[in-house]
Structure formats: C-alpha cells, structure tokens
Design a protein around this motif. Structure first.
Motif, mmCIF file in Angstrom:
data_model
loop_
_atom_site.group_PDB
_atom_site.id
_atom_site.type_symbol
_atom_site.label_atom_id
_atom_site.label_comp_id
_atom_site.label_asym_id
_atom_site.label_seq_id
_atom_site.Cartn_x
_atom_site.Cartn_y
_atom_site.Cartn_z
ATOM 1 N N LEU A 1 -9.332 2.052 6.259
ATOM 2 C CA LEU A 1 -9.735 1.859 4.683
ATOM 3 C C LEU A 1 -9.948 0.098 4.105
ATOM 4 O O LEU A 1 -10.423 0.610 3.456
ATOM 5 N N GLU A 2 -9.929 -0.669 4.677
ATOM 6 C CA GLU A 2 -11.024 -2.000 4.689
ATOM 7 C C GLU A 2 -12.377 -1.402 4.517
ATOM 8 O O GLU A 2 -13.156 -2.199 3.750
ATOM 9 N N SER B 1 -8.344 -2.994 -8.012
ATOM 10 C CA SER B 1 -7.291 -3.481 -7.329
ATOM 11 C C SER B 1 -7.541 -2.743 -6.133
ATOM 12 O O SER B 1 -7.341 -1.686 -6.703
ATOM 13 N N ASP B 2 -6.756 -3.254 -4.950
ATOM 14 C CA ASP B 2 -6.861 -2.872 -3.395
ATOM 15 C C ASP B 2 -6.096 -1.690 -3.382
ATOM 16 O O ASP B 2 -6.184 -0.823 -3.236
ATOM 17 N N ALA B 3 -4.803 -1.814 -4.677
ATOM 18 C CA ALA B 3 -3.687 -0.798 -4.632
ATOM 19 C C ALA B 3 -4.722 0.820 -5.596
ATOM 20 O O ALA B 3 -3.913 1.333 -5.248
ATOM 21 N N GLN B 4 -5.460 0.335 -6.252
ATOM 22 C CA GLN B 4 -5.075 0.897 -7.038
ATOM 23 C C GLN B 4 -6.705 1.556 -6.556
ATOM 24 O O GLN B 4 -6.363 2.882 -7.134
ATOM 25 N N LEU B 5 -7.096 1.538 -5.633
ATOM 26 C CA LEU B 5 -8.356 1.918 -4.962
ATOM 27 C C LEU B 5 -7.544 2.588 -4.443
ATOM 28 O O LEU B 5 -8.042 3.979 -3.650
ATOM 29 N N ALA C 1 -4.400 4.505 3.937
ATOM 30 C CA ALA C 1 -4.543 4.316 2.004
ATOM 31 C C ALA C 1 -3.237 4.718 1.936
ATOM 32 O O ALA C 1 -2.391 3.744 1.496
ATOM 33 N N ALA C 2 -2.579 6.201 2.271
ATOM 34 C CA ALA C 2 -1.506 6.189 2.092
ATOM 35 C C ALA C 2 -0.131 5.457 2.394
ATOM 36 O O ALA C 2 0.853 4.431 2.322
ATOM 37 N N SER C 3 -0.173 4.868 4.090
ATOM 38 C CA SER C 3 0.256 3.642 4.790
ATOM 39 C C SER C 3 0.296 2.387 3.538
ATOM 40 O O SER C 3 0.864 1.536 3.844
ATOM 41 N N PHE C 4 -0.940 1.680 3.295
ATOM 42 C CA PHE C 4 -0.912 0.575 2.514
ATOM 43 C C PHE C 4 -0.390 0.785 0.923
ATOM 44 O O PHE C 4 0.884 0.228 1.015
#
Length: 105
Positions: free
Chosen positions: A77-78, A94-98, A62-65
């Motif tokens: 993460l997926e 959204s994926d960013a929010q998650l 998540a940090a990398s994302f």
C-alpha cells in the motif's frame, strides 16, 4: 535524335527520378512514423500494465488500512501511495481517500 527530343527525354528522366526520390522519402517517413507510433503505444501499454499491477497488488493492504481506520499500513500500500503521488504530483488526496480509490479500482 534531334536536340529538342534529347532535351525532352533528359527533362522527363530528371522529373521521374525526382518523383521517385520524393516518393521514397515520403514512404520512408511514413514507415518511420508508423514504427514510432507503435513503439510509443507499446511503451504506454506496458507502463499502464505496470501501474495496474502496483495498484492491484495493494488491494489487500488497502482493505486492511480502511478496515483498521489507518492503523494497518502494508508495504504494498505504501508503495502504491508513493507511485500514485509520483504519477500525479498535484493530487490532493489523503491516504484514506487513496486506499478507498484503490479498493474501488
């Protein structure tokens, strides 16, 4: 023994055995409900631990994302995204929010 005394003793014995049977049923029901509640609590706790492990394992991804603005998508993460969306199908994030929520968790 008179007939009246014999009838009274039989009635008392019948009432006593009925009370014991009722007491046994109530005690058995109480024990069964207690075991069921304990089993449910254990199941909930172990599924919560599993959920927590999935999310915690995805923190680095998540940090990398977030750091790459969505360019880097790790497998953990997926997996966390899929798990979260499976658990809360009505979630509109959204994926960013998650990913940010996972980091905050």
């Amino acid at each position: 023994m008179s007939r009246k005394s014999l009838f009274g003793a039989a009635l008392l014995l019948a009432l006593t055995s009925t009370a014991q049977a009722s007491s046994f049923v109530v005690t058995t029901d109480t024990v069964v409900r207690g075991v069921a509640a304990s089993t449910d609590a254990t199941s909930d706790a172990s599924s919560s631990l599993r959920d927590k492990k999935i999310v915690e394992a995805a923190r680095d991804d998540a940090a990398s994302f977030v750091g790459s603005q969505g360019a880097i998508r790790g497998a953990k993460l997926e997996s966390a995204f899929a798990h979260i969306r499976e658990q809360v199908p009505t979630l509109q994030a959204s994926d960013a929010q998650l990913a940010q929520a996972i980091l905050a968790y």
